[in-house]
Scaffold this motif. Structure first.
Motif, PDB file in Angstrom:
ATOM      1  N   PRO A 125      -8.098 -40.284  23.835  1.00  0.00           N
ATOM      2  CA  PRO A 125      -8.242 -38.832  23.919  1.00  0.00           C
ATOM      3  C   PRO A 125      -7.896 -38.326  25.312  1.00  0.00           C
ATOM      4  N   LYS A 127      -3.899 -44.948  17.506  1.00  0.00           N
ATOM      5  CA  LYS A 127      -3.983 -43.633  18.129  1.00  0.00           C
ATOM      6  C   LYS A 127      -4.130 -43.775  19.643  1.00  0.00           C
ATOM      7  N   CYS A 145      -4.875 -27.750  19.504  1.00  0.00           N
ATOM      8  CA  CYS A 145      -6.079 -27.022  19.915  1.00  0.00           C
ATOM      9  C   CYS A 145      -6.779 -26.395  18.710  1.00  0.00           C
ATOM     10  N   VAL A 146      -8.105 -26.364  18.764  1.00  0.00           N
ATOM     11  CA  VAL A 146      -8.915 -25.625  17.803  1.00  0.00           C
ATOM     12  C   VAL A 146      -9.217 -24.302  18.502  1.00  0.00           C
ATOM     13  N   GLY A 182      -2.013 -33.818  20.073  1.00  0.00           N
ATOM     14  CA  GLY A 182      -3.164 -32.925  20.155  1.00  0.00           C
ATOM     15  C   GLY A 182      -2.835 -31.517  19.699  1.00  0.00           C
ATOM     16  N   CYS A 231      -6.894 -31.245  26.166  1.00  0.00           N
ATOM     17  CA  CYS A 231      -5.869 -30.408  25.553  1.00  0.00           C
ATOM     18  C   CYS A 231      -5.468 -29.287  26.503  1.00  0.00           C
ATOM     19  N   SER A 278     -12.163 -27.599  21.966  1.00  0.00           N
ATOM     20  CA  SER A 278     -11.845 -28.926  21.442  1.00  0.00           C
ATOM     21  C   SER A 278     -10.431 -28.946  20.861  1.00  0.00           C
ATOM     22  N   CYS A 279      -9.984 -30.153  20.587  1.00  0.00           N
ATOM     23  CA  CYS A 279      -8.679 -30.386  19.981  1.00  0.00           C
ATOM     24  C   CYS A 279      -8.866 -31.311  18.788  1.00  0.00           C
ATOM     25  N   ARG A 280      -7.856 -31.345  17.962  1.00  0.00           N
ATOM     26  CA  ARG A 280      -7.838 -32.313  16.862  1.00  0.00           C
ATOM     27  C   ARG A 280      -6.543 -33.104  16.984  1.00  0.00           C
ATOM     28  N   PHE A 281      -6.565 -34.301  16.454  1.00  0.00           N
ATOM     29  CA  PHE A 281      -5.396 -35.170  16.514  1.00  0.00           C
ATOM     30  C   PHE A 281      -4.592 -35.010  15.233  1.00  0.00           C
ATOM     31  N   ASP A 282      -3.281 -34.790  15.371  1.00  0.00           N
ATOM     32  CA  ASP A 282      -2.377 -34.674  14.233  1.00  0.00           C
ATOM     33  C   ASP A 282      -1.408 -35.853  14.296  1.00  0.00           C
TER      34      ASP A 282
END
Length: 70
Positions: free
Chosen positions: A5, A2, A35-36, A33, A8, A16-20
């Motif tokens: 970070p 990965k 976004c949440v 990235g 985003c 925050s963001c999450r990784f896809d």
């Protein structure tokens, strides 16, 4: 492996963001990235209003209250 970070680009609508990983692989390993989203927004970059909401034309897209209930 990965990527490190990064901030985003969520139009001011996420903390925050999450990784896809699938998105990352599809982008040629350049961007994964997501976004949440907050403030009744949705989309990878919180660029849309959620269902049942509309973008107030008198507000900046980055304003927390830019998506208003229909």
């Amino acid at each position: 492996m990965k990527p490190a970070p990064q901030e985003c680009k969520c139009n001011g609508h996420a903390e925050s963001c999450r990784f896809d990983e699938t998105l990352w692989l599809r982008s040629g390993r350049r961007s994964g990235g997501v976004c949440v989203c907050l403030h009744n927004t949705t989309g990878r970059h919180c660029q849309y209003c959620q269902s049942g909401f509309f973008r107030d034309p008198e507000k900046l897209p980055s304003a927390p209250d830019s998506c208003r209930r229909k």
